[in-house]
Design an enzyme around this catalytic site. Structure first.
Site, PDB file in Angstrom:
ATOM      1  N   LYS A 163      78.119  43.378  42.054  1.00 58.19           N
ATOM      2  CA  LYS A 163      78.909  42.740  40.999  1.00 58.19           C
ATOM      3  C   LYS A 163      78.015  42.185  39.897  1.00 58.19           C
ATOM      4  CE  LYS A 163      82.736  41.044  39.166  1.00 58.19           C
ATOM      5  NZ  LYS A 163      82.407  39.876  38.391  1.00 58.19           N
ATOM      6  N   GLU A 170      78.472  45.368  31.864  1.00 63.59           N
ATOM      7  CA  GLU A 170      79.568  44.891  31.011  1.00 63.59           C
ATOM      8  C   GLU A 170      79.031  44.208  29.751  1.00 63.59           C
ATOM      9  OE1 GLU A 170      82.259  41.133  31.712  1.00 63.59           O
ATOM     10  OE2 GLU A 170      82.946  42.772  33.012  1.00 63.59           O
TER      11      GLU A 170
END
Length: 290
Positions: A163, A170
């Site tokens: 993550k 991102e």
């Protein structure tokens, strides 16, 4: 299946509702009396049938204290799942501490934001296979329908590590769109910037959900005039760059995107003041004084 959830904010609350809609029994605890199902962690444990599973969705700053509090009211054979944005290096020591009490531990990177209740959540899981298998009915209900959206990434820590890298990527993707927006907005030729982004949503190699969200933002505010150019970071980008340095992995795009967020918080950049002073000193270039 039965599950406890601690932390019923934007993510945890929506996860509770998605799981209930799928037929699971979910008991939630939150400090806010408006949303909580029980009054305490102890009552949460009482409402669940052993062996229990409790999913923690609280800010990283209070995750350790929350898990310690749960460990006091849970029993051997129970499992704690941390779905928050904890640093991966915290997971190993946490799992060892819980294992001494006979409590299992999984770390889960969760992506999906406020849209997860409707669209499902991408789940990156770290931990023992036996614990993962036991929680699969929950994972199947939380993930999007179909082949994608779930991975058992590896042992304890792997979920949060995955993550972390996801969030670093991102950062880079968002900043690429942002730079493209700025150039289009300053162009003398392009008169319909929101239309350009909308046109990219189909048939182009740059289409993505982030592009869809930028289109949505431009529909609401075509010049983004209601916003300040200020962007926080929640830690994962920094941790990603830390790992890149540790492992000697070139990470130019993600590092630049992170540093751009730092720059966004400066009203008057000291570094750019130094650049302006140097340009004036060596070349006599124009400077702007306050």
């Amino acid at each position: 299946m039965q599950l406890g959830i601690v932390g019923l904010g934007r993510m945890g609350g929506n996860m509770r509702e998605r799981l209930r809609a799928a037929g699971h029994e979910v008991v939630g605890y939150d400090q806010s009396p408006e949303v909580t199902d029980v009054a305490s962690l102890a009552e949460l444990a009482e409402k669940l049938t052993a062996p229990r599973a409790v999913w923690v969705m609280v800010p990283a700053a209070v995750t350790e204290a929350t898990i310690d509090g749960l460990a006091e009211v849970l029993s051997p054979g129970d499992i704690i799942i941390d779905g928050g944005n904890s640093r991966f290096s915290d997971d190993g020591p946490r799992a060892e501490r819980l294992d001494r009490q006979g409590i299992g531990y999984l770390d889960v990177g969760v992506s999906g934001g406020v849209w997860g209740r409707e669209n499902g959540y991408a789940l990156m899981v770290g931990g023992d296979q036996e614990h993962v298998a036991r929680l699969m009915p929950i994972f199947e209900s939380l993930k999007p329908a179909g082949e994608f959206g779930f991975v058992h990434a590896g042992p304890v820590g792997a979920g949060h590590y995955a993550k972390m890298v996801h969030n670093g990527i991102e950062y880079g993707l968002m900043h690429a769109y942002a730079e493209g927006y700025e150039l289009l907005a300053k162009s003398e030729l392009v008169t319909n910037v929101p239309g350009v982004f909308k046109s990219w949503r189909e048939g182009t190699v740059v289409r993505s959900w982030l592009l869809d969200l930028l289109d949505r933002a431009l529909e609401e505010d075509p010049e983004l005039s209601s916003l300040r150019g200020y962007a926080e970071d929640t830690g994962e980008g920094r941790w990603t760059v830390d790992e890149a340095v540790r492992l000697a992995v070139p990470m130019n795009v993600i590092a630049a995107a992170l540093f751009a967020r730092f720059a966004s918080r400066q009203d008057d950049s000291p570094a750019m003041k130094a650049v302006a002073a140097l340009r004036f000193q060596f070349g006599g270039h124009a400077i702007h004084k306050n």
